[in-house]
Design an enzyme around this catalytic site. Structure first.
Site, short mmCIF file in Angstrom:
data_model
loop_
_atom_site.label_atom_id
_atom_site.label_comp_id
_atom_site.label_asym_id
_atom_site.label_seq_id
_atom_site.Cartn_x
_atom_site.Cartn_y
_atom_site.Cartn_z
CE LYS A 94 -4.46 -1.51 1.66
NZ LYS A 94 -4.32 -2.96 1.94
CD GLU A 116 -10.41 4.74 1.24
OE1 GLU A 116 -10.29 5.95 0.99
OE2 GLU A 116 -9.69 3.86 0.72
CB SER A 385 -0.11 -8.19 -1.04
OG SER A 385 -0.90 -9.03 -0.22
C1 LIG Z 1 -5.15 -3.96 1.50
C2 LIG Z 1 -4.45 -5.22 1.25
C3 LIG Z 1 -4.81 -6.09 0.20
C4 LIG Z 1 -6.00 -5.87 -0.68
O1 LIG Z 1 -5.95 -4.73 -1.48
P1 LIG Z 1 -5.68 -4.80 -3.03
O2 LIG Z 1 -6.05 -3.43 -3.50
O3 LIG Z 1 -6.56 -5.86 -3.61
O4 LIG Z 1 -4.25 -5.12 -3.23
C5 LIG Z 1 -4.03 -7.23 -0.02
N1 LIG Z 1 -2.98 -7.52 0.76
C6 LIG Z 1 -2.61 -6.72 1.79
C7 LIG Z 1 -1.44 -7.11 2.61
C8 LIG Z 1 -3.32 -5.55 2.07
O5 LIG Z 1 -2.95 -4.77 3.09
#
Ligand SMILES: *Cc1c(COP(=O)(O)O)cnc(C)c1O
Length: 404
Positions: A94, A116, A385
């Site tokens: 993010k 948000e 992610s």
């Molecule tokens: C917020 C988040 C997501 C989901 O958001 P996307 O916009 O689909 O990437 C996925 N993995 C993590 C670790 C997150 O914090």
């Protein structure tokens, strides 16, 4: 390429049927101003250099592409790589988008950010960049979520942000989005709305994708260097879809690379308690964009469920809707149980606690690897992610309830 260029800016799909700008009159001006400003910096060398410098110095890019042989073996394949976005500052992808939008806001002369947040991850990333660039910051968060996510509320406050509880509607993420949009429409002269995924009206889905495209660009170069070839499959979890589109984008023109998005099947598709927008695809408009929206027969937005807060949202980014329609990417779902099992396997086999969101992508590798998908001896890449520290209480609770 099956994925044709959009007919108009901000439109996705062969007929431009996804995306667009669906906002009330009061937001039309702010959205157009932002689209103009973004168009101006997009190819500006000074902006790109500033962004690249911040990604390197503050966020920690490039992130490693790491082999995960023990997880691979347990999943019935030999070659698996993890793109380690969990190693970035604040623990997830993010921050890429938060830095990009904050630098743009500063160029636009804005002095204040609103955002948000659901679980608080995007709120923490926004509060972090606000502190770094000297911007005021207000984060709207559903009152229910504030109770569930105390540590992140405290993080945001320590970073100097004002966290405002939202008491309307279901008092969760979608109500927080409405409140952030309301604030923005009343304060646009000083304020930028830092939206957290590839959602919302144009230019957000394109702009947020561009800020995350560095994930795929690095991955493509790293895998070519390591293996001398492109992967057979690239896999990512899909909430709004920002980490997935970020890693997919560099591979869109490589037809031999299968792209898989994995959303939340929650307690199981048949229970109705899930966040699987692709399971029964239904176009609709939510929060300014036309895309696939989880809705009932009467067109009302349905309540969603996932063990991972980041995948718990009723709409998906419009570019993903288009990629599915064209067949260039495919979408599957993993349940809460499958995600926690993959979480535990990665912890024990590789020494990494993944975010439960990312664990959905890992669960898909286990399921498909065991089935022999992608031919003999496939080369597979998963976008990790985020890190799992935020999820420890949830996993503990799951283990206690299952007696494991
Ligand atoms: C917020 C988040 C997501 C989901 O958001 P996307 O916009 O689909 O990437 C996925 N993995 C993590 C670790 C997150 O914090």
């Amino acid at each position: 390429m099956t994925n044709r260029a959009p007919a108009r800016p901000g439109r996705f799909g062969s007929a431009g049927e996804f995306g667009g700008i669906y906002v009330p009159e009061t937001l039309y001006g702010p959205v157009r101003e932002l689209a103009e400003a973004y168009r101006a910096v997009r190819d500006d060398d000074a902006f790109r250099e500033e962004l690249a410098g911040e990604l390197r110095e503050f966020a920690g890019r490039p992130t490693p592409l790491q082999a995960a042989p023990r997880f691979a073996e347990a999943s019935g394949i030999r070659r698996l790589y993890l793109k380690r976005e969990d190693l970035l500052h604040t623990g997830a992808h993010k921050i890429n988008n938060a830095i990009g939008q904050a630098l743009l806001a500063r160029r636009m002369g804005k002095t204040r950010l609103v955002a948000e947040t659901g679980a608080g991850q995007h709120g923490v990333a926004t509060a972090t960049v606000a502190a770094r660039y000297g911007l005021a910051c207000v984060v709207y968060m559903g009152a229910v979520d504030m109770d569930r996510q105390r540590p992140n509320v405290e993080r945001m406050r320590l970073l100097g942000a004002d966290v405002v509880g939202v008491e309307s509607g279901s008092r969760t993420l979608k109500d927080a989005i409405n409140e952030a949009m309301r604030d923005w429409s009343a304060s646009v002269r000083t304020t930028h709305y830092l939206l957290g995924s590839v959602l919302g009206p144009h230019p957000y889905p394109t702009m947020v994708r561009d800020f995350h495209a560095v994930i795929g660009a690095e991955t493509r170069a790293q895998v070519l260097e390591r293996e001398g070839r492109l992967p057979d499959a690239v896999i990512a979890c899909v909430g709004g879809g920002s980490n997935a589109i970020g890693i997919f984008h560099a591979f869109l023109a490589d037809e031999g690379v299968a792209l898989h998005g994995v959303e939340a099947a929650g307690e199981g598709l048949s229970t109705g308690r899930h966040a699987a927008r692709f399971a029964d695809p239904a176009p609709g408009v939510l929060h300014g964009t036309r895309t696939l929206v989880l809705q009932d027969a009467g067109g009302q937005v349905r309540e969603t469920h996932s063990i991972s807060a980041g995948l718990d949202y009723p709409a998906v980014g419009p570019e993903h809707a288009a990629l599915e329609a064209s067949g260039r990417a495919r979408y599957a779902a993993a349940t809460d149980d499958e995600a926690v099992e993959a979480f535990q396997l990665l912890a024990r086999a590789e020494g990494i606690l993944p975010a439960l969101e990312s664990a959905h992508a890992l669960a898909f590798v286990r399921r498909e690897g065991a089935r022999g998908a992608w031919g003999g001896d496939p080369l597979v890449v998963v976008n990790l992610s985020g890190r799992g520290d935020k999820d420890l209480a949830v996993v503990e609770c799951w283990r206690a309830s299952r007696g494991r």
